[in-house]
Design an enzyme around this catalytic site. Sequence first.
Site, PDB file in Angstrom:
ATOM      1  N   GLY A  27       0.756  -1.185  -0.009  1.00 35.44           N
ATOM      2  CA  GLY A  27      -0.065  -0.119  -0.116  1.00 35.44           C
ATOM      3  C   GLY A  27       0.865   1.227  -0.170  1.00 35.44           C
ATOM      4  O   GLY A  27       1.909   1.453  -0.565  1.00 35.44           O
ATOM      5  N   ASN A  76       4.023   5.342   9.096  1.00 29.76           N
ATOM      6  CA  ASN A  76       3.035   4.924   8.210  1.00 29.76           C
ATOM      7  C   ASN A  76       1.946   3.798   8.596  1.00 29.76           C
ATOM      8  O   ASN A  76       0.795   3.825   8.162  1.00 29.76           O
ATOM      9  CB  ASN A  76       3.534   4.759   6.533  1.00 29.76           C
ATOM     10  CG  ASN A  76       2.374   4.064   5.803  1.00 29.76           C
ATOM     11  OD1 ASN A  76       1.627   4.603   5.370  1.00 29.76           O
ATOM     12  ND2 ASN A  76       2.390   2.826   5.684  1.00 29.76           N
ATOM     13  N   ASP A  97       7.810  -3.863   8.834  1.00 31.38           N
ATOM     14  CA  ASP A  97       6.302  -4.090   9.076  1.00 31.38           C
ATOM     15  C   ASP A  97       6.421  -5.550   9.827  1.00 31.38           C
ATOM     16  O   ASP A  97       7.407  -6.159  10.191  1.00 31.38           O
ATOM     17  CB  ASP A  97       5.855  -4.644   7.726  1.00 31.38           C
ATOM     18  CG  ASP A  97       4.369  -4.358   7.399  1.00 31.38           C
ATOM     19  OD1 ASP A  97       3.460  -4.951   8.160  1.00 31.38           O
ATOM     20  OD2 ASP A  97       4.250  -3.657   6.613  1.00 31.38           O
ATOM     21  N   TYR A 105     -10.460   5.022  15.033  1.00 30.78           N
ATOM     22  CA  TYR A 105      -9.698   5.505  14.254  1.00 30.78           C
ATOM     23  C   TYR A 105      -9.616   7.023  13.990  1.00 30.78           C
ATOM     24  O   TYR A 105      -8.447   7.449  13.981  1.00 30.78           O
ATOM     25  CB  TYR A 105     -10.089   4.909  12.495  1.00 30.78           C
ATOM     26  CG  TYR A 105      -9.410   5.259  11.440  1.00 30.78           C
ATOM     27  CD1 TYR A 105      -8.056   4.566  11.377  1.00 30.78           C
ATOM     28  CD2 TYR A 105      -9.244   6.141  10.537  1.00 30.78           C
ATOM     29  CE1 TYR A 105      -7.319   4.590  10.295  1.00 30.78           C
ATOM     30  CE2 TYR A 105      -8.641   6.542   9.318  1.00 30.78           C
ATOM     31  CZ  TYR A 105      -7.358   5.642   9.016  1.00 30.78           C
ATOM     32  OH  TYR A 105      -6.512   5.585   8.284  1.00 30.78           O
ATOM     33  N   THR A 110      -5.773   1.780  -2.352  1.00 31.53           N
ATOM     34  CA  THR A 110      -5.325   0.760  -1.801  1.00 31.53           C
ATOM     35  C   THR A 110      -5.980  -0.411  -1.649  1.00 31.53           C
ATOM     36  O   THR A 110      -7.236  -0.523  -1.807  1.00 31.53           O
ATOM     37  CB  THR A 110      -4.306   1.207  -0.316  1.00 31.53           C
ATOM     38  OG1 THR A 110      -5.503   1.276   0.496  1.00 31.53           O
ATOM     39  CG2 THR A 110      -3.576   2.357  -0.798  1.00 31.53           C
TER      40      THR A 110
HETATM   41  P1  NAI Z   1      -2.477  -1.025   4.376  1.00 29.76           P
HETATM   42  O1  NAI Z   1      -3.474  -1.876   5.297  1.00 29.76           O
HETATM   43  O2  NAI Z   1      -2.623  -1.361   2.872  1.00 29.76           O
HETATM   44  O3  NAI Z   1      -0.989  -1.009   4.762  1.00 29.76           O
HETATM   45  C1  NAI Z   1      -0.687  -0.830   6.103  1.00 29.76           C
HETATM   46  C2  NAI Z   1       0.462  -1.760   6.675  1.00 29.76           C
HETATM   47  O4  NAI Z   1       0.759  -1.454   7.915  1.00 29.76           O
HETATM   48  C3  NAI Z   1       0.519  -3.251   6.300  1.00 29.76           C
HETATM   49  O5  NAI Z   1       1.706  -3.607   5.534  1.00 29.76           O
HETATM   50  C4  NAI Z   1       0.495  -3.709   7.679  1.00 29.76           C
HETATM   51  O6  NAI Z   1       1.075  -5.048   7.973  1.00 29.76           O
HETATM   52  C5  NAI Z   1       1.424  -2.680   8.511  1.00 29.76           C
HETATM   53  N1  NAI Z   1       0.945  -2.780   9.877  1.00 29.76           N
HETATM   54  C6  NAI Z   1      -0.071  -2.860  10.568  1.00 29.76           C
HETATM   55  N2  NAI Z   1       0.081  -2.795  11.700  1.00 29.76           N
HETATM   56  C7  NAI Z   1       1.301  -2.739  12.205  1.00 29.76           C
HETATM   57  C8  NAI Z   1       2.280  -3.052  13.141  1.00 29.76           C
HETATM   58  N3  NAI Z   1       1.829  -3.076  14.613  1.00 29.76           N
HETATM   59  N4  NAI Z   1       3.593  -2.958  12.982  1.00 29.76           N
HETATM   60  C9  NAI Z   1       4.053  -2.779  11.849  1.00 29.76           C
HETATM   61  N5  NAI Z   1       3.268  -2.823  10.888  1.00 29.76           N
HETATM   62  C10 NAI Z   1       2.147  -2.654  10.725  1.00 29.76           C
HETATM   63  O7  NAI Z   1      -3.055   0.353   4.400  1.00 29.76           O
HETATM   64  P2  NAI Z   1      -2.756   1.755   3.446  1.00 29.76           P
HETATM   65  O8  NAI Z   1      -3.976   1.897   3.037  1.00 29.76           O
HETATM   66  O9  NAI Z   1      -1.541   1.551   2.744  1.00 29.76           O
HETATM   67  O10 NAI Z   1      -2.764   2.829   4.643  1.00 29.76           O
HETATM   68  C11 NAI Z   1      -1.319   3.335   5.204  1.00 29.76           C
HETATM   69  C12 NAI Z   1      -1.457   4.358   6.152  1.00 29.76           C
HETATM   70  O11 NAI Z   1      -2.433   5.504   5.554  1.00 29.76           O
HETATM   71  C13 NAI Z   1      -2.266   3.993   7.286  1.00 29.76           C
HETATM   72  O12 NAI Z   1      -1.862   4.761   8.578  1.00 29.76           O
HETATM   73  C14 NAI Z   1      -3.693   4.603   7.035  1.00 29.76           C
HETATM   74  O13 NAI Z   1      -4.355   4.703   8.125  1.00 29.76           O
HETATM   75  C15 NAI Z   1      -3.642   5.680   6.287  1.00 29.76           C
HETATM   76  N6  NAI Z   1      -4.387   6.150   5.333  1.00 29.76           N
HETATM   77  C16 NAI Z   1      -4.838   5.437   4.394  1.00 29.76           C
HETATM   78  C17 NAI Z   1      -5.979   5.928   3.391  1.00 29.76           C
HETATM   79  C18 NAI Z   1      -6.693   5.256   2.424  1.00 29.76           C
HETATM   80  O14 NAI Z   1      -7.293   5.785   1.575  1.00 29.76           O
HETATM   81  N7  NAI Z   1      -5.808   4.138   1.935  1.00 29.76           N
HETATM   82  C19 NAI Z   1      -6.436   7.093   3.918  1.00 29.76           C
HETATM   83  C20 NAI Z   1      -5.957   7.968   4.904  1.00 29.76           C
HETATM   84  C21 NAI Z   1      -5.125   7.402   5.727  1.00 29.76           C
END
Ligand code: NAI
Length: 446
Positions: free
Chosen positions: A217, A287, A237, A352, A387
């Site tokens: 992502g 992130n 990660d 959240y 994503t």
């Molecule tokens: P995703 O779910 O695709 O990726 C998140 C990554 O963080 C995953 O690889 C996961 O394994 C890792 N992760 C989760 N918990 C963890 C932990 N305890 N320790 C280490 N790694 C951990 O999410 P995405 O969409 O890429 O989001 C990334 C960031 O952007 C997040 O903070 C999310 O809240 C934020 N975000 C995303 C939006 C979207 O539209 N996709 C919108 C607004 C914010």
Amino acid sequence: MTDKYTQLVSRGLGRDVAKKLGLPQPVQLRRYQPGAPLVTGPVLVSGDSAGADDIATTLLGWGLDVRRNALPKEKLGAIILVLDAVQHPGDLGKTVLAAGTSLRDLAANARVVTISRTAQSAPTPASAAARQGIDGLLRSMAKELRSGATANGILLHDNLATTSPSALGALRFFLSGRSAYVDGQFLTVTSTSGSLPTDSERPLAGKVAVVTGAARGIGAAIARTLHRDGATIVAVDIPAAGDHLAAVANSVRGTALQLDISRDDAGHRIIEHAVERHGRLDIVVHNAGITRDRLLANMDEGRWHSVIAVNIAAQLRINEALLASEHFKDSSRIVSVASTSGIAGNRGQTNYGASKGGVIGMVRSTAALMEPFGGTINAVAPGFIETEMTAKMPFAIREAARRLNSLKQGGQPQDVAEAIAFLASDAAGGISGDVLRVCGQQLVGA
Ligand code: NAI
């Protein structure tokens, strides 16, 4: 990749049909490519202050085709409204209306940028009114632009020059394809710190950057973008994502650190890995994040606590370790990923929203702690980004979220990554405690 609807209506028959039916008409956005020009045509610098002259001179030095007055029917790549000297709302009209007549001549994916001063540092109520008026003006103007054009603003604290390093850094960011999905937003420059890179294509050369949640992502895009800009990457990660993490780390010739960031010793492990493997640590991008959505009436303790633990408590604990470390004292950078849900709120996301609002509070408060050693901390708040997380949303909600912004499309992970890369760079050294939304100017909520 742009979504299928955007591909369909951005050219040929699809575009004509969408126009006839009055359907949303997103266009393919101009995104940064190494070697691409900063803007797509001549730049009109509007404004009669000394600060406007300085900006025009600087842009000429960058090799841009600069106009102080518009030429009839010439397609413009950008308009810069320099409003740094306004003292009263009555002062706005001349520059704004002159620029307004040129809006019709904007090229596709053009840029409008205002440069003005923060209302908080205004000496009189009238100048505060003029300065705050630019906020409403800019956000309204952004909603009127079409064809991928955006409008964003730079706010200068106190008496900072329009050409102070981070004002120019922010200007380059807003003009370039790096800001493709940033619209209707401001960056605030608080100090003269920072410097423009000697090599604008590798602004992070020599830096070591840690990116959490890098296995997929947005995190994977951040790792690739920081690497493209010259940084050495430590990709972090959870162990369960180990294979994907290794693939991302290998693709950027960095190292992987399997670590749950909510562990008590996460900060120590991150510093130890970066220093042992790469000799230093310059940038930390928080992130990693999770969602566990439920209406508050149905929220259980597990969902609430896990989101708070990963999305904000872990960042606070890691930052404490960073601030205490002798290895994080050289113009270091922290950039956190917040969310528009932490600003405008989102149904089903009280946990959240609390965590992401928390990120914004943390960033504002930590800025003062970073300042003594020239460090900065900022947040990026993405809106709807394409994503795996958002692909799981029900179709109708997903489609509405995609279209309800000024650019009428979802953002790409790269768009978030570009904003983070800018805030992590030396060019942003005068920007701290700020929150930049990467949301295409979401129309719902704040
Ligand atoms: P995703 O779910 O695709 O990726 C998140 C990554 O963080 C995953 O690889 C996961 O394994 C890792 N992760 C989760 N918990 C963890 C932990 N305890 N320790 C280490 N790694 C951990 O999410 P995405 O969409 O890429 O989001 C990334 C960031 O952007 C997040 O903070 C999310 O809240 C934020 N975000 C995303 C939006 C979207 O539209 N996709 C919108 C607004 C914010």
